[in-house]
Write an enzyme that holds these catalytic residues in place. Structure first.
Site, mmCIF file in Angstrom:
data_model
loop_
_atom_site.group_PDB
_atom_site.id
_atom_site.type_symbol
_atom_site.label_atom_id
_atom_site.label_comp_id
_atom_site.label_asym_id
_atom_site.label_seq_id
_atom_site.Cartn_x
_atom_site.Cartn_y
_atom_site.Cartn_z
ATOM 1 N N GLU A 86 0.727 -1.200 0.047
ATOM 2 C CA GLU A 86 -0.066 -0.274 0.049
ATOM 3 C C GLU A 86 1.068 1.405 0.176
ATOM 4 O O GLU A 86 1.663 1.507 0.690
ATOM 5 C CB GLU A 86 -0.878 0.043 1.246
ATOM 6 C CG GLU A 86 -1.947 -1.171 1.279
ATOM 7 C CD GLU A 86 -3.035 -1.117 -0.004
ATOM 8 O OE1 GLU A 86 -3.026 -0.096 -0.719
ATOM 9 O OE2 GLU A 86 -3.821 -2.000 -0.151
ATOM 10 N N HIS A 107 -1.335 -5.890 1.822
ATOM 11 C CA HIS A 107 -2.752 -6.375 1.578
ATOM 12 C C HIS A 107 -2.478 -7.854 1.004
ATOM 13 O O HIS A 107 -1.926 -8.018 -0.104
ATOM 14 C CB HIS A 107 -3.872 -5.710 1.040
ATOM 15 C CG HIS A 107 -4.598 -5.029 1.726
ATOM 16 N ND1 HIS A 107 -4.977 -3.490 1.772
ATOM 17 C CD2 HIS A 107 -5.640 -5.282 2.855
ATOM 18 C CE1 HIS A 107 -5.738 -3.124 2.736
ATOM 19 N NE2 HIS A 107 -6.185 -4.351 3.387
ATOM 20 N N CYS A 115 -8.065 -1.693 8.260
ATOM 21 C CA CYS A 115 -6.366 -1.454 7.883
ATOM 22 C C CYS A 115 -6.187 -0.369 7.534
ATOM 23 O O CYS A 115 -5.038 0.056 8.026
ATOM 24 C CB CYS A 115 -6.468 -2.568 6.536
ATOM 25 S SG CYS A 115 -6.495 -4.341 6.928
HETATM 26 N N1 PCA Z 1 -8.620 -6.817 6.440
HETATM 27 C C1 PCA Z 1 -9.514 -5.623 6.752
HETATM 28 C C2 PCA Z 1 -9.450 -5.178 8.023
HETATM 29 C C3 PCA Z 1 -8.694 -6.570 8.794
HETATM 30 C C4 PCA Z 1 -8.084 -7.209 7.467
HETATM 31 O O1 PCA Z 1 -7.549 -8.175 7.387
HETATM 32 C C5 PCA Z 1 -9.153 -4.150 5.972
HETATM 33 O O2 PCA Z 1 -8.648 -4.422 4.605
HETATM 34 O O3 PCA Z 1 -9.608 -3.221 6.258
#
Ligand code: PCA
Length: 218
Positions: free
Chosen positions: A84, A169, A147
């Site tokens: 990200e 991610h 997240c």
């Molecule tokens: N993914 C979510 C919150 C926790 C996770 O593993 C997100 O992308 O916000």
């Protein structure tokens, strides 16, 4: 005596949204207890709870005094690892968090800047993945859920504490897609662990990013 090297924290999230597992916590568990040169790697799990995640994050950072924090989360439906680039000052939850809260546009930090950029070298991480045959890309949205919230919070609090922060991610694990529609992407835990480990290695070896075109729409 030389002081001990500051640890690298790798933090995943508990399951949410009805799924029994979250690959991000599994990857953090796999890398917990390993080392990166002189740096111990400490794996931890964060709650998917708007009101609690920042405090759990803060406690861990205050206790361990890390040099690098690598956050991990599941991004349902993505097909590759995503490093990200940015966190935005918005909470807009498509599904309620694990405590039932569902903010609809509130800021992560009232009065805070609109966004923060990651302080890990995202393009260098992408280059390392490509060299190792690990599929990934640089993402321009960490979403507006927990997240993004924790990444924003981590970057907001990093000034003065001397740690660098990044976020990966992850796709679903294969076992998470067996009952989902055909074509739903997934990735094995082994590839995810290799990708996260490579990201930590890049973070350990350089602070500056490299120049590499990698614009993406997701
Ligand atoms: N993914 C979510 C919150 C926790 C996770 O593993 C997100 O992308 O916000």
């Amino acid at each position: 005596m030389t002081p001990p090297s500051r640890p690298f924290l790798i933090m995943g999230f508990e399951p949410f949204g009805g799924d029994p597992v979250n690959p991000s916590a599994e990857v953090a568990r796999q890398l917990h207890g390993t080392t990166l040169g002189e740096h111990p790697v400490i794996g931890l799990e964060l709650p998917v709870v708007w009101e609690r995640a920042p405090a759990v994050f803060e406690r861990a950072v205050d206790h361990h005094r890390p040099e690098v924090v690598l956050l991990l989360g599941l991004a349902a439906g993505r097909s590759m690892l995503a490093v990200e680039r940015i966190a935005i000052n918005v909470l807009d939850f498509a599904v309620a968090d694990n405590a039932g809260a569902q903010p609809a546009g509130e800021p992560v930090v009232p009065g805070g800047p609109a966004a923060y950029f990651t302080t890990l070298p995202a393009k260098a991480i992408l280059a390392a993945w490509r060299a190792a045959g690990v599929p990934g890309y640089v993402s321009n949205t960490a979403g507006t859920y927990v997240c993004n919230q924790v990444l924003y919070q981590a970057l907001h609090r990093a000034a003065g504490r001397g740690y660098r922060v990044g976020f990966l991610h992850l796709p679903y694990l294969p076992e998470q897609v067996v009952a989902r529609p055909s074509g739903t992407p997934s990735m094995t835990l082994d590839v995810m662990v290799r990708g996260a480990r490579l990201a930590l290695e890049v973070a350990a070896s350089r602070a500056e990013d490299i120049k590499l075109v990698a614009g993406a729409f997701a």
